[in-house]
Design an enzyme around this catalytic site. Structure first.
Site, PDB file in Angstrom:
ATOM      1  N   GLN A   1      -6.355  -1.262   5.556  1.00 10.91           N
ATOM      2  CA  GLN A   1      -5.814  -2.141   4.780  1.00 10.91           C
ATOM      3  C   GLN A   1      -5.721  -1.944   3.241  1.00 10.91           C
ATOM      4  O   GLN A   1      -5.931  -2.541   2.355  1.00 10.91           O
ATOM      5  CB  GLN A   1      -6.982  -3.418   4.842  1.00 10.91           C
ATOM      6  CG  GLN A   1      -6.694  -4.131   5.973  1.00 10.91           C
ATOM      7  CD  GLN A   1      -5.374  -5.141   6.144  1.00 10.91           C
ATOM      8  OE1 GLN A   1      -4.747  -5.509   5.350  1.00 10.91           O
ATOM      9  NE2 GLN A   1      -4.806  -5.173   7.519  1.00 10.91           N
ATOM     10  N   SER A   2      -4.802  -0.720   3.036  1.00 11.68           N
ATOM     11  CA  SER A   2      -4.707  -0.111   2.019  1.00 11.68           C
ATOM     12  C   SER A   2      -3.749  -0.913   0.946  1.00 11.68           C
ATOM     13  O   SER A   2      -2.365  -0.968   1.210  1.00 11.68           O
ATOM     14  CB  SER A   2      -4.294   1.143   2.053  1.00 11.68           C
ATOM     15  OG  SER A   2      -3.884   1.887   0.625  1.00 11.68           O
TER      16      SER A   2
END
Length: 336
Positions: free
Chosen positions: A75-76
């Protein structure tokens, strides 16, 4: 400090707002709380990485690159903003996502930032946890070169001296806003991860001779390691800027009491902090970075770390898109 000496491609909406949080200040009964809204930078829902990418993308274009290569956790926020920046300037984007979090449900690898990565036509490949992800990105770039592409590799979080220039610029912007408003800032607090945001802020404040204490709330590394990482990058960034002297290590303050079970792993303090800011000020945080950073600020206030007459700025690094990958923590819906 004269940052116009460095190539820069304008991507964000700057200056970002600096707002006083009256209801939150009243509820917590502590110092006067302000927020620097770097969730409002504008690039694919915004976030702190946009500032770094203005300098990194300019460097890529100067080298004649046709592709951006980077890496981050599943979930960058950084990968999402890098993919958006690539779209803005007409480059391809390839990203490696590290599976640091594997226990947050079936949608974790398709919702939130990953969904937007796909919308932005970023080529994604997953890696298991524990690899040297910057080395993996370099290896991917070499493969792309063998296919005739011209990749430019951006490290995780955009956290190198060129990227950290973005937060030296933020320091200059924040000091200007405070001076223009007659606001004395007594402290800055924010989430710290790959170190570039805190390192850039400190380098910028050091170069400006603006002695505002900065506290980073670590979201991954133990305290001493985070301080080492921030200081090393801060020294290199200050040297790049041309600041006089060496950035003192004692300027780097970081706490690790909000990490909880690990990177990206929820904590009760984080979920409470997200609800608190949303329900007092209508501002959304994220579960991985800004939620834990804000939880750290709340804990400091409740522990009496600040005087009642002090003014504290929370730097909101963005990332609310990731809420959709952690919906089970906040939803009132019951399974059928």
């Amino acid at each position: 400090m004269h940052l116009s000496r460095f190539p820069r491609y304008r991507l964000g909406h700057f200056p970002t707002p600096l707002e006083r949080l009256d209801r939150l200040t009243e509820v917590l009964g502590g110092p006067e709380i302000w927020i620097k809204r770097d969730d409002c930078t504008g690039l694919a829902s915004g976030g702190n990485k946009t500032r770094k990418l203005e300098f990194l993308v300019a460097a890529a274009l100067a080298e004649g690159a046709d592709t951006l290569v980077t890496q981050g956790a599943t979930q960058s926020n950084h990968v999402r903003q890098t993919a958006a920046a690539a779209c803005r300037v007409g480059l391809k984007c390839h990203a490696l996502l590290e599976r640091r979090v594997t226990n947050q449900g079936a949608d974790y690898e398709t919702a939130g930032n990953v969904l937007l990565d796909t919308v932005l036509e970023c080529e994604i490949d997953f890696r298991p946890e524990g690899l040297d992800m910057n080395a993996e990105a370099e290896a991917l770039a070499e493969t792309l070169r063998s296919k005739g592409l011209k990749p430019y590799v951006i490290p995780g979080g955009g956290s190198n001296p060129v990227g950290a220039l973005g937060y030296a610029a933020c320091a200059e912007e924040l000091v200007w806003q405070a001076d223009d408003a007659g606001l004395r800032i007594d402290h800055i607090v924010h989430a710290t991860g790959s170190a570039g945001t805190q390192a850039g802020l400190l380098a910028g404040l050091f170069a400006l001779n603006a002695p505002i204490p900065v506290t980073g709330i670590s979201v991954r590394a133990p305290r001493e390691r985070q301080i080492d990482n921030v200081h090393a990058l801060g020294v290199r960034t200050a040297e790049l800027i041309g600041a006089r002297g060496t950035l003192p290590r004692e300027m780097v303050v970081a706490y690790d009491d909000q990490v909880g079970p690990g990177y990206g792993q929820p904590t009760p303090e984080m979920t409470d902090a997200i609800r608190l800011l949303a329900r007092t000020e209508g501002i959304l945080l994220d579960p991985v970075y800004s939620g834990k950073g804000f939880a750290g600020l709340v804990a400091m206030i409740r522990a009496g770390a600040f005087g009642k007459d002090e003014r504290v700025v929370f730097l909101h690094t963005g990332g609310s898109v990731a809420l959709f990958a952690y919906g089970h923590l906040f939803s009132n819906q019951k399974a059928a």
